[in-house]
Design a protein around this motif. Structure first.
Motif, short mmCIF file in Angstrom:
data_model
loop_
_atom_site.label_atom_id
_atom_site.label_comp_id
_atom_site.label_asym_id
_atom_site.label_seq_id
_atom_site.Cartn_x
_atom_site.Cartn_y
_atom_site.Cartn_z
N CYS A 391 0.82 -1.22 0.00
CA CYS A 391 0.00 0.00 0.00
C CYS A 391 0.85 1.26 0.00
CB CYS A 391 -0.93 0.01 1.21
SG CYS A 391 -2.06 -1.40 1.28
N ILE A 394 2.22 2.74 -4.68
CA ILE A 394 1.15 2.67 -5.68
C ILE A 394 1.39 3.78 -6.70
CG2 ILE A 394 -1.34 2.77 -6.09
CD1 ILE A 394 -1.79 1.94 -3.20
N TRP A 400 -3.47 -0.74 -9.85
CA TRP A 400 -3.28 -1.43 -8.56
C TRP A 400 -4.59 -2.08 -8.10
CZ3 TRP A 400 -4.62 -1.12 -3.31
CH2 TRP A 400 -3.72 -1.70 -2.40
N LEU A 417 -2.27 -7.27 2.08
CA LEU A 417 -2.18 -5.82 1.92
C LEU A 417 -1.12 -5.33 2.92
CD1 LEU A 417 -5.98 -4.92 1.74
CD2 LEU A 417 -4.37 -4.98 -0.15
N LEU A 420 -0.71 -1.30 5.47
CA LEU A 420 -2.06 -0.77 5.31
C LEU A 420 -2.18 0.67 5.79
CD1 LEU A 420 -4.98 -1.59 4.47
CD2 LEU A 420 -5.40 -2.13 6.89
N LEU A 423 -1.85 3.33 3.04
CA LEU A 423 -2.76 3.34 1.88
C LEU A 423 -3.26 4.76 1.66
CD1 LEU A 423 -4.30 1.46 -0.15
CD2 LEU A 423 -6.21 1.55 1.48
N VAL A 431 -11.00 0.08 -1.75
CA VAL A 431 -10.49 -1.15 -1.14
C VAL A 431 -11.50 -1.70 -0.13
CG1 VAL A 431 -8.69 -2.13 0.33
CG2 VAL A 431 -8.07 -0.58 -1.53
N ALA A 452 -3.79 -8.34 6.13
CA ALA A 452 -3.15 -7.03 6.00
C ALA A 452 -2.14 -6.88 7.13
CB ALA A 452 -4.17 -5.90 6.03
#
Length: 540
Positions: A391, A394, A400, A417, A420, A423, A431, A452
């Motif tokens: 995450c 990106i 993604w 993930l 996280l 993100l 998501v 995650a």
């Protein structure tokens, strides 16, 4: 309210308490006439690095759970405010974190003073933020607390008197927040703390009136059992968990979590039963389950627990003909560690994944979150893929997300993930939508794990609110500094790995192979794993 010229500290004049605080800040020495609770709070505040002169307000959005509690007690607080109409006092309700949720003050002058010190909704007033005060110190001590004038750690708060009374759930005893009454320091008297206690009691009565009949039935059975049982007792309902003091004293955090997890499998069975289960610590728990009924419907149950170092095999089994624990020893290829904290976390991850639950693995950077996940994956589903979506990296969000969708559509394997907490905000909603859709449509096509990893730094309120609740289980990995037992085996394994196992080719080849796949590296000249060792020290 009647005027007074003395602080709450043993009738000592206000000026003397202020001088005692200043002396403490200069030398660390506390005058004996200062109350012990205030002395201890000053010491905590100093250790936490609280500024004694300036206030540094911590603004943040109110947690949804805190807001829900407030909505259930709003009317009672409104009536309490009416009873103080025209008085120069404020009524405040704060969350367990110390964050102010509700604020009422009908006196314009006092209101301006409170606003000047940021004692307003959305601001945290825990001890770690502003030092000794009626909100934070009452929460810290878990009892009604009065803080007057110079007893406050921060100079700017010394013009106030604050009385805080914690609010607990009437059934579970869980801390829900604190009621605080604040006025000018020279207006303080004995009624201030009594009034805060009275309002907290009224709020608790209001909450009790809202407790469902199902919960009350479970509470009744739990209390009846607890009164006659000296050992651990726990009760489980749809939204209710209760554990007696023995369960908290005799079981560590990991064993308690495992026990609750295993008990949940039987908590709505209408038939009493006795079974046993292995705990992460190695002990065996023997549970006697009694269902609770409300109007003929099972609403949960109560478990009596007996702890033993091992099983003699004579305890009746669960309907599957085995003890409830189907998880083997926590030992995994590629990870090392023997401390209860580490082995307990390993066991929990395996248990959740074997039941194909979505799991959020948390811990400081470098504790080995991703390494543990990969090790469990390869131990159980080595022939399937494990895909990690970072995450924090990106470049093309649309692409993604597409890759995320494609992997979820495969129906098998492990998806992680990673990072996280990093993100991007714009990706949180899509998501979350994907995870909700996965939870609603996932089938039993094959072993499918969705996890995650997250650190505690840089936490996002959007992720906390929208993403974190979607994971069915959370496992915390403790840092290595709190697991001294793991230092020796970790060092030994690293030394063995550096020397290289016999028959595994040249050091150069072994090193290259291990770096290529730290979860399960295999040298071309050897058929057994040559995994990079982890005991909570790998990144991720």
């Amino acid at each position: 309210m009647a005027h007074g010229s003395r602080d709450a500290t043993a009738g000592v004049p206000a000026e003397a308490v202020t001088d005692a605080r200043r002396t403490f800040l200069r030398s660390g020495q506390v005058a004996p006439e200062v109350r012990a609770a205030i002395q201890q709070s000053w010491a905590r505040s100093a250790r936490l690095g609280v500024d004694p002169d300036e206030l540094h307000a911590d603004h943040d959005a109110t947690d949804d759970a805190d807001q829900e509690v407030f909505e259930r007690i709003r009317d009672v607080l409104a009536r309490a405010a009416e009873s103080f109409a025209g008085e120069p006092v404020s009524i405040i309700f704060a969350a367990p974190s110390g964050r102010v949720i509700h604020w009422h003050c009908s006196d314009p002058s006092l209101a301006r003073q409170l606003e000047a010190v940021s004692l307003v909704p959305g601001v945290a007033y825990g001890e770690q933020h502003v030092g000794t005060n009626g909100i934070g110190t009452a929460l810290e001590l878990a009892r009604p607390t009065l803080v007057v004038g110079g007893e406050h750690f921060n100079e700017r708060l010394s013009v106030f008197a604050c009385a805080g009374a914690p609010l607990h759930h009437p059934v579970t005893g869980a801390l829900l927040g604190v009621v605080d009454i604040t006025c000018a320091a020279d207006m303080s008297n004995a009624l201030l703390l009594a009034s805060a206690r009275s309002i907290a009691s009224q709020l608790q009565d209001a909450l009790l009136a809202q407790v469902s009949g199902r919960d009350l039935s479970l509470l009744r059975d739990y209390l009846t059992t607890s009164q006659s049982e000296a050992g651990p007792v726990l009760a489980l309902g749809d939204d209710l968990l209760m554990l007696n003091q023995s369960a908290q004293d005799l079981l560590n955090d990991v064993d308690r979590a495992a026990l609750v997890d295993r008990s949940a499998e039987s908590a709505h069975d209408p038939t009493p039963r006795t079974f046993e289960t292995d705990l992460p610590s190695g002990a065996v728990a023997r549970l006697r389950y009694e269902p609770t009924f409300h109007h003929g419907t099972t609403v949960g149950g109560v478990f009596r627990v007996r702890l033993d170092e091992g099983s003699d095999g004579d305890v009746p089994r669960t309907p599957t003909g085995r003890r409830t624990s189907a998880v083997p020893s926590p030992a995994l290829p590629g990870v090392v560690g023997s401390s209860p904290a580490w082995t307990g976390a390993v066991t929990l991850v395996r248990q959740h994944l074997l039941r194909q639950r979505t799991v959020l693995v948390q811990g400081e950077p470098g504790v080995g979150k991703l390494a543990l996940i990969k090790a469990v994956h390869y131990a159980h589903n080595g022939s399937l893929h494990v895909r990690v979506f970072d995450c924090a990296v990106i470049d093309d969000l649309d692409r993604w997300i597409e890759r995320l969708v494609d992997d979820l559509d495969t129906g098998v394997g492990t998806m992680v993930l990673q990072h996280l907490e990093r993100l991007p905000v714009v990706a949180v909603a899509p998501v979350a939508a994907l995870l909700r859709e996965y939870a609603a449509t996932s089938s039993a096509e094959g072993p499918r794990w969705v996890l995650a990893t997250r650190t505690h730094t840089g936490r996002s309120s959007a992720i906390d609110a929208l993403l974190a609740p979607l994971f069915e289980a959370t496992v915390e990995l403790a840092p290595l500094r709190s697991r001294a037992e793991d230092l020796a085996p970790l060092a030994r394994t690293f030394l063995e790995h550096a020397a290289g196992p016999s028959g595994c080719g040249s050091p150069r080849r072994r090193s290259t192979s291990s770096r290529r796949c730290p979860g399960r590296a295999t040298s071309p000249s050897c058929s057994r794993p040559c995994a990079t060792p982890y005991a909570g020290t790998a990144t991720g």
